[in-house]
Design an enzyme around this catalytic site. Structure first.
Site: not given
Ligand code: GRF
Length: 217
Positions: A14, A92-93, A111, A174, A176
């Site tokens: 998260g 993840m679903r 992503h 970072e 993201e």
């Molecule tokens: C991130 O790298 C996101 O881009 C991908 O899954 C990861 C999730 O990380 N879809 P977090 O749970 O936000 O730390």
């Protein structure tokens, strides 16, 4: 102007959820967290969200016989919270077509690659194996096909010769955390329009997104 109400879907750590929650935590912010929904009670991100007193729910995929029933339960949680924009953040679903179409152009994902390169699982590993010298992350509107849909923003980072998957993943993460809030801010401002399968950004929006890049200028 009314604040954009966000529904954030998580399954794990998260950290992107935290970046969004931090960015939109003040009363004058352009968006607010209406609800966080996790697909599993084990998601570490839930602990942080609860500590912050953010509204969270678990819709456990194991409690549902099929994807339609799971998606319907998610949909109900989002609607009862009055969500305007759904943000997938390490969710993840796989969501079914009915859900995706119901939230068309109101559902975004982040992503960790420069889409359309390296869709699917382990995109950072794919990037290393392909020998690319630049990678990054993409925020896009979600369509039924996996990791596809109109691109709202991208941030690039260098891939160093000595990088392993973890080093690259950390550098991309970072970026993201800069890109996701910046994109949501633009959507909240009405600066993002979907035309067909492409996004049109208002003037200056692209420059603001460029500030999320992690490449040397
Ligand atoms: C991130 O790298 C996101 O881009 C991908 O899954 C990861 C999730 O990380 N879809 P977090 O749970 O936000 O730390």
């Amino acid at each position: 102007m009314a604040r954009l109400k966000l529904g954030i879907l998580i399954s794990g750590r998260g950290s992107n959820m935290q970046a969004l929650a931090r960015a939109f935590s003040t009363p004058d912010a352009a968006a607010e967290i209406a609800v966080i929904v996790s697909s599993t009670p084990a998601a570490a991100g839930l602990d942080w969200a609860r500590q912050q007193d953010l509204p969270c729910h678990v819709v456990d995929h194991r409690d549902h016989a099929d994807r339609d029933s799971f998606d319907a339960a998610l949909d109900a949680r989002l609607r009862e919270a009055g969500v305007d924009l759904v943000c997938l953040a390490g969710f993840m679903r796989l969501l079914g077509d009915t859900f995706v179409e119901a939230w068309r152009d109101r559902l975004i994902n982040i992503h960790p690659s420069l889409l359309p390169a390296f869709k699917g699982r382990h995109p950072q590993r794919q990037a290393i194996e392909a020998g690319v010298q630049i990678s990054g992350c993409t925020v896009h509107f979600v369509r039924p096909a996996m990791d596809a849909g109109p691109i709202v923003g991208q941030a690039a980072v260098p891939v160093h010769a000595e990088d392993d998957e973890n080093a690259l993943a950390g550098r991309i993460l970072e970026a993201e955390h800069r890109l996701y809030p910046a994109v949501v801010q633009l959507i909240a401002e009405g600066a993002v329009t979907v035309c067909g399968e492409r996004v049109v950004l208002a003037p200056m929006a692209r420059e603001r997104l460029n500030a999320c890049n992690g490449l040397p200028h």
